[in-house]
Design an enzyme around this catalytic site. Structure first.
Site, PDB file in Angstrom:
ATOM      1  N   HIS A 122     -11.363 -59.133  37.757  1.00 37.55           N
ATOM      2  CA  HIS A 122     -10.058 -59.697  38.108  1.00 37.55           C
ATOM      3  C   HIS A 122     -10.267 -61.192  38.353  1.00 37.55           C
ATOM      4  O   HIS A 122     -11.341 -61.599  38.799  1.00 37.55           O
ATOM      5  CB  HIS A 122      -9.584 -58.995  39.384  1.00 37.55           C
ATOM      6  CG  HIS A 122      -8.197 -59.293  39.811  1.00 37.55           C
ATOM      7  ND1 HIS A 122      -7.861 -60.445  40.483  1.00 37.55           N
ATOM      8  CD2 HIS A 122      -7.050 -58.585  39.673  1.00 37.55           C
ATOM      9  CE1 HIS A 122      -6.555 -60.417  40.747  1.00 37.55           C
ATOM     10  NE2 HIS A 122      -6.044 -59.303  40.273  1.00 37.55           N
ATOM     11  N   ASP A 200     -16.413 -55.839  44.489  1.00 35.44           N
ATOM     12  CA  ASP A 200     -14.958 -55.884  44.639  1.00 35.44           C
ATOM     13  C   ASP A 200     -14.448 -54.438  44.573  1.00 35.44           C
ATOM     14  O   ASP A 200     -14.382 -53.841  43.501  1.00 35.44           O
ATOM     15  CB  ASP A 200     -14.376 -56.744  43.510  1.00 35.44           C
ATOM     16  CG  ASP A 200     -12.860 -56.656  43.433  1.00 35.44           C
ATOM     17  OD1 ASP A 200     -12.248 -55.892  44.207  1.00 35.44           O
ATOM     18  OD2 ASP A 200     -12.283 -57.350  42.570  1.00 35.44           O
ATOM     19  N   GLN A 203     -10.004 -51.582  43.736  1.00 34.01           N
ATOM     20  CA  GLN A 203      -9.476 -50.415  43.017  1.00 34.01           C
ATOM     21  C   GLN A 203     -10.291 -49.152  43.271  1.00 34.01           C
ATOM     22  O   GLN A 203     -10.035 -48.109  42.658  1.00 34.01           O
ATOM     23  CB  GLN A 203      -9.423 -50.695  41.504  1.00 34.01           C
ATOM     24  CG  GLN A 203      -8.502 -51.828  41.128  1.00 34.01           C
ATOM     25  CD  GLN A 203      -7.053 -51.600  41.560  1.00 34.01           C
ATOM     26  OE1 GLN A 203      -6.650 -50.476  41.883  1.00 34.01           O
ATOM     27  NE2 GLN A 203      -6.276 -52.658  41.590  1.00 34.01           N
ATOM     28  N   LYS A 226      -3.167 -51.854  48.671  1.00 40.22           N
ATOM     29  CA  LYS A 226      -3.410 -50.958  47.534  1.00 40.22           C
ATOM     30  C   LYS A 226      -3.833 -49.571  48.011  1.00 40.22           C
ATOM     31  O   LYS A 226      -3.985 -48.650  47.210  1.00 40.22           O
ATOM     32  CB  LYS A 226      -4.507 -51.545  46.630  1.00 40.22           C
ATOM     33  CG  LYS A 226      -4.106 -52.840  45.940  1.00 40.22           C
ATOM     34  CD  LYS A 226      -5.235 -53.344  45.078  1.00 40.22           C
ATOM     35  CE  LYS A 226      -5.032 -54.765  44.616  1.00 40.22           C
ATOM     36  NZ  LYS A 226      -4.000 -54.932  43.595  1.00 40.22           N
ATOM     37  N   CYS A 364      -4.248 -60.166  35.366  1.00 42.48           N
ATOM     38  CA  CYS A 364      -5.213 -61.075  36.011  1.00 42.48           C
ATOM     39  C   CYS A 364      -6.627 -60.818  35.509  1.00 42.48           C
ATOM     40  O   CYS A 364      -7.592 -60.851  36.285  1.00 42.48           O
ATOM     41  CB  CYS A 364      -5.169 -60.969  37.534  1.00 42.48           C
ATOM     42  SG  CYS A 364      -3.586 -61.360  38.230  1.00 42.48           S
TER      43      CYS A 364
HETATM   44  N1  PMP Z   1      -9.769 -57.197  42.435  1.00 35.72           N
HETATM   45  C1  PMP Z   1      -9.208 -56.201  41.742  1.00 35.72           C
HETATM   46  C2  PMP Z   1     -10.087 -55.289  40.950  1.00 35.72           C
HETATM   47  C3  PMP Z   1      -7.832 -56.014  41.805  1.00 35.72           C
HETATM   48  O1  PMP Z   1      -7.269 -55.016  41.113  1.00 35.72           O
HETATM   49  C4  PMP Z   1      -7.044 -56.893  42.581  1.00 35.72           C
HETATM   50  C5  PMP Z   1      -5.534 -56.734  42.664  1.00 35.72           C
HETATM   51  N2  PMP Z   1      -4.909 -56.501  41.446  1.00 35.72           N
HETATM   52  C6  PMP Z   1      -7.679 -57.909  43.280  1.00 35.72           C
HETATM   53  C7  PMP Z   1      -9.037 -58.030  43.183  1.00 35.72           C
HETATM   54  C8  PMP Z   1      -6.918 -58.875  44.144  1.00 35.72           C
HETATM   55  O2  PMP Z   1      -6.396 -58.220  45.239  1.00 35.72           O
HETATM   56  P1  PMP Z   1      -5.411 -58.975  46.254  1.00 35.72           P
HETATM   57  O3  PMP Z   1      -4.333 -59.588  45.385  1.00 35.72           O
HETATM   58  O4  PMP Z   1      -4.896 -57.883  47.122  1.00 35.72           O
HETATM   59  O5  PMP Z   1      -6.185 -59.994  46.967  1.00 35.72           O
END
Ligand code: PMP
Length: 406
Positions: A122, A200, A203, A226, A364
């Site tokens: 991401h 990270d 997910q 999430k 993203c």
């Molecule tokens: N890493 C991953 C794998 C994600 O899916 C996301 C959110 N789509 C993020 C980071 C960023 O998370 P946040 O916007 O809650 O900071």
């Protein structure tokens, strides 16, 4: 015990919507999940009865607020298997957690040092390291996809390590492909080179039990919104010795031991990294989200989501022109797809007209899109409250719109 999805759904009033005369089928859980009433009611209760700032001295009401926040910290620590409660830092989300590590831990890196990322990250696990690269001259090395276009090229990962490697940072689960990476093995390889790892887990945590100690992760980050919790809260887990060796990220109230114009000293962990007033009500309510997940149980959630995932993918395969991205045998309940050459946006718009709420775009993850040779996908992502009937509605909608898009 039988999985009672209808009972679960009754806890999520947010699911009870409709669009264009169709009941909503919410399939954008990767972006954010809905929130159970247990969490929302806790937020309401705290705002009405218990709004007091944390760590503000002797007043009973402040003491209560502090106790609640610190109880959540203990709950998170125990839930993710942290070695101690001081290793849990509250942030605004996964993004801020990664920025914190890049900005603070990253201060020790110097020109020519290398950080290993993967092509399926991401943007929030890419751009903070690029900002660091601009400041320090470090280089980013990127693990490509394997020939299956779904999993990482493990051999490349292994070969990227050298004596300039100072850090590796990768996702536990891809938000586009659903691929569950073999993070335990990946961490072991990094450690065999003396390299610390950030995982990270944005997910992963909504879908599977995570034990940071068993994984031996140096940093593990995730977002509350999430995982059925309140928005605007994240967690940074870090090993104590690493966190202790790191300079503060932001300055302000709460993160100091004493302040003078001659020099300021920092508070102990975890407060050194928690400048300013945190979202103490959200943090307290996160406790209820964890309780909620535990009341259903990860095993049951996993089985339910896997059954729906397999059922959806089977049904989608029969649709003319369907292209599914991400076919890892270890896959979370995320389905990225395109229908023929139709633009993802058109597909998403038609699905929306039928009440099916999906995400479209690059998610993203533009470097991953580039690697796959596409601009974007349509993404349907599942959660514990989705039903087989909803998947049927999704498949029916796909069958209706596919001929229009051909
Ligand atoms: N890493 C991953 C794998 C994600 O899916 C996301 C959110 N789509 C993020 C980071 C960023 O998370 P946040 O916007 O809650 O900071």
């Amino acid at each position: 015990m039988e999985y009672n999805v209808e009972k679960i759904r009754r806890d999520f009033p947010g699911l009870d919507r409709s669009f264009y005369g169709h009941p909503m089928v919410y399939l954008d859980n990767t972006a954010t999940s809905q929130t159970p009433r247990q969490v929302v009611e806790e937020i309401e209760r705290l705002y009405y009865n218990h709004k007091a700032n944390v760590h503000r001295g002797v007043s009973s009401i402040s003491q209560e607020a502090t106790d609640r926040q610190e109880a959540t910290r203990r709950r998170v620590a125990e839930w993710i298997g942290a070695g101690s409660v001081e290793e849990v830092i509250f942030t605004r989300g996964t993004t801020e957690s990664i920025n914190l590590v890049a900005a603070s831990f990253g201060q020790r890196f110097k020109e020519g040092d290398e950080i290993i990322l993967t092509v399926m990250e991401h943007h929030s696990n890419i751009v903070p390291w690029q900002l660091l690269a601009m400041r320090t001259g470090i280089r980013l090395r990127v693990v490509p996809l394997g020939s299956d276009n779904s999993t990482l090229d493990f051999e490349s990962y292994r070969l990227l390590f050298n004596d300039r490697t100072v850090m590796a940072s990768f996702c536990h689960v891809s938000n586009v492909l659903g691929t569950v990476n073999p993070v335990s093995e990946m961490i072991a390889i990094a450690h065999s080179h003396g390299v610390p790892v950030l995982v990270d887990g944005a997910q992963a945590v909504p879908h599977m039990k995570v034990d940071v100690t068993a994984l031996d992760a140096d940093f593990y980050v995730f977002s509350s919104h999430k995982m059925y919790g309140p928005t605007g809260i994240g967690v940074l887990y870090g090993k104590r010795d690493l966190l202790e060796s790191m300079p503060p990220y932001q300055g302000g109230g709460e993160m100091i031991s004493s302040v003078s114009f001659g020099g300021t000293t920092w508070a102990d962990l975890p407060f050194k990294f928690e400048a300013g007033t945190p979202d103490f009500i959200g943090i307290a309510a996160l406790h209820r989200a964890i309780d909620y997940i535990d009341s259903i149980g990860y095993d049951a959630i996993y089985r339910h989501e896997k059954e729906l995932l397999d059922y959806a993918v089977d049904g989608m395969k029969g649709i003319e022109g369907m292209r599914i991205f991400g076919n890892s045998p270890h896959k979370s309940a995320v389905i990225s797809f395109l229908i023929g050459n139709a633009h993802h946006y058109d597909t998403g718009m038609l699905l929306d007209k039928l009440g099916i709420e999906v995400r479209t775009g690059h998610h993203c993850a533009q470097p991953l899109m580039r690697a796959l040779g596409i601009e974007g996908t349509v993404r349907a992502s599942l959660a514990m409250y989705n039903t087989k009937e909803e998947i049927d509605m999704f498949l029916l909608a796909l069958r209706r719109i596919a001929p229009m898009l051909a």
